[in-house]
Write a protein that holds these residues in place. Structure first.
Motif, mmCIF file in Angstrom:
data_model
loop_
_atom_site.group_PDB
_atom_site.id
_atom_site.type_symbol
_atom_site.label_atom_id
_atom_site.label_comp_id
_atom_site.label_asym_id
_atom_site.label_seq_id
_atom_site.Cartn_x
_atom_site.Cartn_y
_atom_site.Cartn_z
ATOM 1 N N ILE A 50 24.439 45.492 46.137
ATOM 2 C CA ILE A 50 23.415 44.473 46.402
ATOM 3 C C ILE A 50 22.099 45.076 46.887
ATOM 4 O O ILE A 50 22.082 45.931 47.771
ATOM 5 N N GLU A 51 20.993 44.606 46.315
ATOM 6 C CA GLU A 51 19.668 44.970 46.823
ATOM 7 C C GLU A 51 18.963 43.765 47.442
ATOM 8 O O GLU A 51 18.001 43.920 48.175
ATOM 9 N N ARG A 52 19.418 42.594 47.077
ATOM 10 C CA ARG A 52 18.880 41.356 47.638
ATOM 11 C C ARG A 52 19.902 40.277 47.398
ATOM 12 O O ARG A 52 20.517 40.213 46.338
ATOM 13 N N ARG A 53 20.067 39.425 48.376
ATOM 14 C CA ARG A 53 20.977 38.299 48.209
ATOM 15 C C ARG A 53 20.572 37.210 49.188
ATOM 16 O O ARG A 53 20.596 37.427 50.389
ATOM 17 N N VAL A 54 20.183 36.077 48.646
ATOM 18 C CA VAL A 54 19.834 34.961 49.515
ATOM 19 C C VAL A 54 20.529 33.703 49.016
ATOM 20 O O VAL A 54 20.816 33.562 47.835
ATOM 21 N N SER A 55 20.801 32.810 49.963
ATOM 22 C CA SER A 55 21.352 31.511 49.623
ATOM 23 C C SER A 55 20.523 30.454 50.319
ATOM 24 O O SER A 55 20.179 30.606 51.497
ATOM 25 N N ALA A 56 20.205 29.378 49.614
ATOM 26 C CA ALA A 56 19.472 28.272 50.226
ATOM 27 C C ALA A 56 20.429 27.165 50.647
ATOM 28 O O ALA A 56 20.001 26.147 51.173
ATOM 29 N N TYR A 84 23.675 27.872 52.310
ATOM 30 C CA TYR A 84 24.410 28.237 53.525
ATOM 31 C C TYR A 84 23.572 29.209 54.338
ATOM 32 O O TYR A 84 23.090 30.203 53.802
ATOM 33 N N LYS A 85 23.435 28.934 55.608
ATOM 34 C CA LYS A 85 22.695 29.846 56.472
ATOM 35 C C LYS A 85 23.546 31.076 56.780
ATOM 36 O O LYS A 85 23.114 32.202 56.573
ATOM 37 N N ASP A 86 24.731 30.814 57.276
ATOM 38 C CA ASP A 86 25.632 31.910 57.630
ATOM 39 C C ASP A 86 26.711 31.995 56.576
ATOM 40 O O ASP A 86 27.514 31.085 56.426
ATOM 41 N N LEU A 87 26.713 33.068 55.856
ATOM 42 C CA LEU A 87 27.748 33.224 54.834
ATOM 43 C C LEU A 87 28.150 34.688 54.783
ATOM 44 O O LEU A 87 27.380 35.554 55.204
ATOM 45 N N PRO A 88 29.368 34.960 54.316
ATOM 46 C CA PRO A 88 29.837 36.346 54.312
ATOM 47 C C PRO A 88 28.867 37.259 53.571
ATOM 48 O O PRO A 88 28.464 36.946 52.459
ATOM 49 N N GLY A 89 28.475 38.341 54.230
ATOM 50 C CA GLY A 89 27.514 39.264 53.628
ATOM 51 C C GLY A 89 26.098 39.014 54.120
ATOM 52 O O GLY A 89 25.271 39.904 54.123
ATOM 53 N N GLY A 90 25.817 37.767 54.547
ATOM 54 C CA GLY A 90 24.527 37.455 55.157
ATOM 55 C C GLY A 90 23.413 37.220 54.158
ATOM 56 O O GLY A 90 23.598 37.291 52.951
ATOM 57 N N GLN A 91 22.263 36.897 54.715
ATOM 58 C CA GLN A 91 21.051 36.722 53.919
ATOM 59 C C GLN A 91 20.349 38.072 53.908
ATOM 60 O O GLN A 91 19.886 38.547 54.935
ATOM 61 N N LEU A 92 20.276 38.693 52.750
ATOM 62 C CA LEU A 92 19.687 40.033 52.624
ATOM 63 C C LEU A 92 18.397 39.893 51.825
ATOM 64 O O LEU A 92 18.437 39.653 50.619
ATOM 65 N N LEU A 93 17.266 40.017 52.491
ATOM 66 C CA LEU A 93 15.996 39.706 51.825
ATOM 67 C C LEU A 93 15.608 40.743 50.781
ATOM 68 O O LEU A 93 15.006 40.398 49.767
ATOM 69 N N GLY A 105 29.380 46.250 55.874
ATOM 70 C CA GLY A 105 30.519 46.548 55.015
ATOM 71 C C GLY A 105 31.274 45.308 54.598
ATOM 72 O O GLY A 105 32.242 45.365 53.848
ATOM 73 N N GLU A 106 30.784 44.152 55.076
ATOM 74 C CA GLU A 106 31.385 42.864 54.756
ATOM 75 C C GLU A 106 31.234 42.604 53.260
ATOM 76 O O GLU A 106 30.205 42.920 52.681
ATOM 77 N N ARG A 107 32.230 42.002 52.653
ATOM 78 C CA ARG A 107 32.116 41.692 51.238
ATOM 79 C C ARG A 107 31.090 40.570 51.036
ATOM 80 O O ARG A 107 31.133 39.550 51.717
ATOM 81 N N ALA A 138 23.884 57.952 48.059
ATOM 82 C CA ALA A 138 22.777 57.125 47.554
ATOM 83 C C ALA A 138 23.098 55.644 47.722
ATOM 84 O O ALA A 138 22.233 54.849 48.100
ATOM 85 N N ASP A 139 24.358 55.275 47.456
ATOM 86 C CA ASP A 139 24.769 53.877 47.622
ATOM 87 C C ASP A 139 24.690 53.452 49.088
ATOM 88 O O ASP A 139 24.284 52.336 49.406
ATOM 89 N N GLU A 140 25.097 54.371 49.974
ATOM 90 C CA GLU A 140 25.047 54.044 51.402
ATOM 91 C C GLU A 140 23.607 53.853 51.845
ATOM 92 O O GLU A 140 23.283 52.937 52.601
ATOM 93 N N ARG A 141 22.749 54.713 51.344
ATOM 94 C CA ARG A 141 21.332 54.595 51.692
ATOM 95 C C ARG A 141 20.796 53.226 51.245
ATOM 96 O O ARG A 141 20.145 52.514 52.019
ATOM 97 N N LEU A 142 21.124 52.869 50.007
ATOM 98 C CA LEU A 142 20.665 51.583 49.473
ATOM 99 C C LEU A 142 21.228 50.428 50.300
ATOM 100 O O LEU A 142 20.515 49.482 50.657
ATOM 101 N N ALA A 143 22.512 50.525 50.630
ATOM 102 C CA ALA A 143 23.154 49.455 51.413
ATOM 103 C C ALA A 143 22.511 49.352 52.794
ATOM 104 O O ALA A 143 22.290 48.245 53.304
#
Lengths: 377, 167
Positions: free
Chosen positions: A101-107, A109-118, A153-155, B144-149
Motif C-alpha cells: 500500500i502507498e495510499r489507502r483511504v475510506s470515507a 469508516y473512520k477507524d478500520l484495520p490498517g488505518g487511513q493512510l494518506l 504491520g496490521e493487515r 525497499a518494501d519496509e521503507r515504503l511501508a
C-alpha cells in the motif's frame, strides 16, 4: 471536373523537421531525459499508460516526450506501439488485497484495520502555486526525505470485506463457471456488454469523459448515491503460469489504483435491502479516474437493478462507444485532412440547387410582375 | 510436479511434501527475485561466478505483451484490465540444463541473464551461489518494501476526540 494531383512531400518533410525543432525547444536548455519525465511527471506517465492500455513507464515517458506533452497524442503513440507486439501471456488476476500500500483511504469508516493512510496526495494542499518549485537549479538537497514511522504491520483489510461480514453489501460480482472474460482487443464491441468487458473499456477510457459522466450522475442524471468505501493505491505482483514448469512466477510489480464505491439500493422482492457497488481499477496512480470509473460502472448497472434508464451515464452504447479517446480523436481529427473531392461534389450540388432556386424565384417574380401589371391595367 | 500451485498472499505455498516440490518452490522464489532485481547485479554475478559459461539461446530473448487481469469488485470474476510489456528468454547450458527468465518491461538482456541464472540454480555446482544471490536480492527488496511501508505509515491519520465543553 476533378483532376488527381500529388504533392506536399516536401512540405510534410519540412513540417516534421519544424516539429522536431519546436519539440526540442530552446537549445540553451538541456533536453529532458525519459528518467526525468518518468520520475518527475509520473502522473502524466501513469495517465498515458492507463489510457493506452499498456503498462510500461519508460515507453510512456518516451511517448510524452515525443508528443510534446500532448496527452492524447502520447496515448495514441503508445497504443499504436502496443499493436506491434505479440501477446505472450495472460496474467493471473491481480490480488489487490495483497497490495503493497502507498495510499489507502475510506470515507465510510473512520477507524478500520490498517488505518487511513494518506500517502503522497494533493488532498489538503492549498492549491497555491509554490514559487520554491520555480527556482532553477538543483533543489534536490532542499526537499526533505520522507519521514519514516514504524508500520503497524496490521493487515489493510478491504472495506468491501468489512461490509460483507455484516451481509449488508452485495458480493464482488461473479459470472457462471463457463463465462469467459471478454477482450475488446480481440473482439469488436457488442451490446449489451457484460460487466467484465465494460470494465476493460472503462479502464482505458478517457479520464475527462468518465469524469464528466461521473459528475453528471452526482448532479442527478442517474442518481447513484455514492460513498467511497475505499481507495487504495500501491504495488501489486503480476503472476503468470509457466506451463513448461507447472507453477506460476512473478514478472514483477506494477502500480495500480483501486476504488470501491458503495451505493445505496432499496432492495426488491428478490433481494434484501443492501448496498450495491461500483468498481474502478486503473493502471498507475490515478485516483480521479478510478473514482469516475466506479461511478460510471455503477450507473451502467441500471438494468441489472431494474432502474429506469433515463440518463447518458446509464446508456451502455453511448458511454462505451465514446469512451476511447484514440478512437474519438481519430474520427474528429480526420476532418482536417483533405476532403477536396467530397467538398467539390457538395459544392457543385449546392451551386446547382442555388441556380434552381434563383431561377424559380425569378420565375415567381416575373409572374407576380405580370399579375401586378395586369391588376394595374 | 503434478499440479500447479498458484501463490496468493493469504495462501502461501503449502509445505513442500516431496523433494521435487521443494525444488520447484526454490526455483520459483529465485525467478521471482531475478525478475525484480537490478540488471547490473545479475551481470556482476555472472561475471564473477560464471564468466566463461557456454549459453545457447532456445527461445528469445523477446519482448511481447502480458494481458493483466483484475477481478470485478477486487475478488470477483476476472476481467482484462490492460496489457503490460514483458520480456522473456529461454536458454540451454552446455550440459543441457534449461533456464527461463521473464519480467515486466522491455529489457531483453535482463530476461536472458535471469534465464542463465535460473539454469545455474538447478546445477549442484552453482546452487549455493545462486541461493546466496537470491537471498541478497530478497533482502534488498524487503528493505525497499519496509521503507515504503514506513513512509506510508508516517501519513497515517491518528484520530483524537475533542473534549466537549458540557462534559
Amino acid at each position: 471536373m476533378y483532376v488527381a494531383v500529388k504533392g506536399g512531400e516536401t512540405a510534410i518533410a519540412e513540417a516534421h523537421r519544424l516539429l522536431a525543432d519546436r519539440r526540442r525547444g530552446p537549445r540553451d536548455l538541456p533536453s529532458l531525459t525519459l528518467a526525468q519525465i518518468a520520475g518527475q511527471l509520473a502522473l502524466a506517465v501513469d495517465r498515458v499508460m492507463a489510457e493506452a492500455s499498456l503498462y510500461d513507464p519508460t515507453l510512456a515517458a518516451l511517448a510524452v516526450k515525443q508528443a510534446r506533452g500532448d496527452m492524447i497524442e502520447a496515448i495514441f503513440l503508445l497504443r499504436a506501439y502496443r499493436t506491434t507486439l505479440p501477446r505472450l501471456a495472460i496474467s493471473q488476476p491481480l490480488e489487490t488485497a495483497a497490495m503493497q500500500i502507498e495510499r489507502r483511504v475510506s470515507a465510510t469508516y473512520k477507524d478500520l484495520p490498517g488505518g487511513q493512510l494518506l500517502g503522497p496526495t494533493f488532498d489538503y494542499t492549498h492549491r497555491l502555486l509554490d514559487p520554491a518549485l520555480a527556482e532553477a537549479g538543483d533543489e534536490a538537497a532542499d526537499v526533505a526525505a520522507a519521514t519514516r514511522r514504524p508500520s503497524s504491520g496490521e493487515r489493510v483489510m478491504r472495506v468491501s470485506d468489512i461490509l460483507d461480514g455484516e451481509g449488508l453489501v452485495e458480493g464482488d460480482g461473479h459470472f457462471g463457471a463457463d463465462h469467459v472474460a471478454g477482450d475488446i482487443t480481440r473482439e469488436p464491441l457488442e451490446f449489451p456488454m457484460p460487466r467484465d468487458t465494460r470494465l476493460q473499456v472503462l479502464a482505458r477510457g478517457d479520464e475527462g469523459f468518465l469524469l464528466s459522466l461521473a459528475y453528471s450522475t452526482q448532479r442527478g442524471y442517474a442518481r447513484t448515491h455514492p460513498f467511497v468505501g475505499e481507495i487504495r493505491i500501491g504495488l501489486v505482483e503480476v503472476e503468470i503460469d509457466l506451463p513448461e514448469l507447472g507453477f506460476a512466477v512473478s514478472l514483477g510489480r506494477l502500480r495500480i489504483t483501486e476504488c470501491q464505491m458503495v451505493n445505496q439500493f432499496k432492495g426488491s422482492a428478490k433481494e434484501p435491502p443492501q448496498f450495491t457497488r461500483g468498481y474502478g481499477l486503473v493502471f498507475g496512480q490515478s485516483e480521479r479516474k478510478a473514482m469516475a470509473m466506479s461511478l460510471v460502472d455503477r450507473a451502467l448497472r441500471a438494468g441489472e437493478f431494474g432502474e429506469d434508464i433515463v440518463a447518458p451515464a446509464q446508456d451502455q452504447e453511448f458511454v462505451l462507444s465514446h469512451a476511447d479517446n484514440v478512437q474519438a480523436t481519430g474520427f474528429v481529427e480526420h476532418l482536417k485532412l483533405p476532403h477536396y473531392v467530397d467538398f467539390q461534389a457538395e459544392l457543385d450540388l449546392v451551386r446547382r440547387m442555388r441556380a434552381d432556386y434563383e431561377a424559380k424565384r425569378a420565375d415567381e417574380a416575373s409572374d407576380e410582375d405580370a399579375i401586378t401589371s395586369e391588376a394595374a391595367q | 510436479m503434478d499440479k500447479p500451485q498458484p501463490r496468493t498472499a493469504f495462501a502461501p505455498a503449502k509445505e513442500p511434501d516431496t523433494a521435487q516440490d521443494a525444488q520447484a518452490a526454490r526455483r520459483k522464489r529465485a525467478m521471482d527475485s531475478l525478475a525484480r532485481s537490478d540488471r547490473g547485479r545479475l551481470e556482476a554475478f555472472l561475471a564473477r561466478e560464471a564468466a566463461d559459461l557456454e549459453v545457447h539461446a532456445v527461445r528469445g530473448p523477446e519482448t511481447g505483451l502480458v494481458m493483466v487481469r483484475g477481478r470485478i469488485g477486487g475478488g470477483g470474476a476476472p476481467f482484462n484490465l490492460g496489457e503490460a510489456t514483458m520480456s522473456r528468454a529461454t536458454i540451454r547450458l552446455a550440459d543441457g540444463t534449461i533456464g527461463h527468465g521473464q519480467l515486466l518491461g522491455s529489457d531483453r538482456a535482463h530476461a536472458r541473464l535471469a534465464a542463465i541464472i535460473d539454469a545455474l540454480g538447478q546445477r549442484a555446482d552453482y546452487a549455493a551461489q545462486v541461493n546466496a544471490l537470491v537471498s541478497a536480492i530478497e533482502a534488498d527488496l524487503t528493505a525497499a518494501d519496509e521503507r515504503l511501508a514506513e513512509e506510508t505509515a508516517a501519513t497515517r491519520v491518528d484520530f483524537f476526540t475533542m473534549v466537549r465543553g458540557e462534559d
